[in-house]
Design a protein around this motif. Structure first.
Motif: not given
Length: 507
Positions: A337-360
């Motif tokens: 991450l610090e060297l920029g060698n980790a590519p970001l696979l970006c897309g639309d992310v629903e914040l509620y779905d993200l929070a619910e997944s982590v809580v689960s």
């Protein structure tokens, strides 16, 4: 150097002295010429006057009427201060200036005879020109009169004479007048020279002050430019241009020097971080390696007395190996991450779905402590980013919150937004974090025990460092703040990323 000495060595003083010397020399030459050549010049001028009188009389004699001729003679006498005598062929007086006062004039050595001019002055000049000069009353250099002896067209004799004493008198008068006027002219020249020297040297003084200011690295002073195209104007323009170029060059050098200093400090900081990283990694690996080595040797020599002890030794070795593997995996992920060698696979992310997944995924952990999880504050915002890496960020925040929330406490997840950012927060009850530690907990392997206990990720001490690297890669931000009954961690994401986030390096 005192002021008087400085004045004597100044260019202005030299110009003034030069002008004064020229004026004195010029006036001295005039006086010298007057003393040396005035007598000769005066005699020459008088002889020319006598020649003019002779020619005028010769033209008028015997041609004009007698009354007109007498008026003409009087005019010549008054104009040239000359005395005229005309005698006939036998020496009889025809006209004489002194005859008006019944005086007679007898030329020395004159004997009345026919053709006296032919016999008495037998000279080549008289024959050639019709007139000649002689002295009367003494020798030629010291005589009472300068006389012209001429022959008129009818053979008559003319003697025109002027007093020689007037030469010395006029020379004396002329010398006095010339001396007085020369003194006055000298004073005027000195005053004018002082003014001219000051006027011409003023630009030089301005240039000197500007050059001294430039030598002190003060580029605010400039030489006033008059707009003229002479040498002074060109020199002033050149000095100003030199000052501007020097200022620009020195400014660029300072900027380059500051950049070099910043790079040196950055390099030193990187070296210090590398050393600290090696020390911290060695410290983190030292304990599990020692445990693995000790328990492995115990199994080898059969120190465990029962099957239960043997299983305990094996479980410890497996747990420590997992801890070492987790540390290595997280360090590799952080480095990429610090060297920029980790590519970001970006897309639309629903914040509620993200929070619910982590809580689960953390349900076992928070149910064990009988914690209350509140998701009501999470909205339906959609952000743009790498889902897995954002989930890792929320997971770190969540595990930190579970670890430091007291038994039966409450954890609140919420989201909000402003004009430019989406904001996601995880709040837990517990002890606050001091202002000083709020800036240090994002560093790898932070040593403070209190902060270290807050850092999750298997106790490796790099969980929040990964959070910061992930958010930098998303061109977002992260932070922590104390709230009324605990602590709140948050991260931000831009609403409108200026550039695509795929394969980007951290800011």
């Amino acid at each position: 150097m005192n002021r008087g000495t400085h004045w004597r060595h100044s260019f202005r003083f030299k110009v003034f002295v030069s002008i004064a010397a020229i004026a004195v020399s010029f006036i001295g030459l005039l006086i010298a010429f007057n003393l040396l050549f005035f007598r000769d010049y005066y005699q020459l001028a008088k002889k020319r006057s006598l020649i003019h009188v002779y020619e005028s009389v010769n033209q008028s004699y015997g041609v004009t009427a007698e009354e007109t001729f007498l008026d003409r003679m009087q005019q010549l006498e008054e104009r040239y201060s000359v005395k005229i005598d005309i005698s006939g062929l036998y020496g009889e007086y025809i006209y004489s200036t002194s005859s008006r006062t019944e005086e007679s004039f007898v030329f020395p050595g004159f004997q009345p005879r026919r053709n006296i001019m032919w016999y008495y002055y037998d000279s080549d000049e008289l024959e050639r020109k019709g007139y000649t000069f002689t002295a009367v009353g003494g020798n030629v250099d010291d005589s009472e009169y300068i006389a012209l002896i001429g022959r008129l067209s009818g053979g008559e004799q003319l003697i025109a004479r002027v007093p020689a004493a007037a030469i010395e008198e006029n020379r004396s008068f002329n010398l006095v007048f010339l001396s007085l006027s020369g003194l006055l002219a000298l004073l005027l020249c000195l005053g004018l020279g002082y003014y001219v020297a000051g006027r011409f040297t003023k630009p030089l003084r301005e240039m000197t002050r500007t050059a001294n200011a430039v030598a002190r690295m003060d580029f605010s002073k400039k030489v006033p430019e008059t707009g003229t195209q002479d040498e002074m104007g060109q020199l002033a323009s050149s000095i100003n241009q030199m000052s501007d170029h020097l200022e620009r060059s020195i400014r660029e050098l300072r900027e380059i020097n500051q950049q070099l200093e910043a790079e040196i400090r950055k390099k030193q900081q990187i070296d210090d971080m590398r050393k600290e990283f090696i020390i911290n990694v060695s410290h983190e690996l030292k304990t599990p390696i020692a445990l693995i080595q000790g328990y492995a040797e115990g199994l080898r020599v059969g120190i465990s007395g029962s099957e239960e002890d043997k299983n305990y030794y094996c479980d410890t070795i497996i747990d420590e190996a997992k801890r070492m593997n987790q540390l290595v995996v997280q360090l590799l992920a952080l480095s990429r991450l610090e060297l920029g060698n980790a590519p970001l696979l970006c897309g639309d992310v629903e914040l509620y779905d993200l929070a619910e997944s982590v809580v689960s995924k953390t349900r076992v952990m928070w149910e064990e402590k009988q914690l209350v999880i509140d998701l009501s504050g999470v909205g339906d915002q959609t952000v743009y980013g790498d889902y897995e890496k954002l989930e890792q960020v929320v997971m770190n925040y969540m595990t930190n919150a579970i670890d430091h929330t007291p038994q039966g406490g409450r954890i609140v997840l919420r989201s909000e937004e402003d004009a430019q950012h989406y904001i996601f927060c995880v709040r837990n009850q517990g002890e606050p974090i001091s202002e000083e530690e709020q800036h240090k907990i994002w560093d790898k392997f932070y040593k403070t025990d209190k902060a270290r206990t807050r850092i999750t990720g298997g106790g490796t001490g790099i969980g929040l460092s990964i959070v910061r690297a992930v958010m930098n890669a998303h061109r977002g931000g992260c932070g922590v703040r104390n709230v009324e009954d605990g602590v709140e961690f948050y991260f931000t994401l831009p609403k409108n990323p200026a550039l695509p986030l795929e394969n980007t390096s951290p800011v």
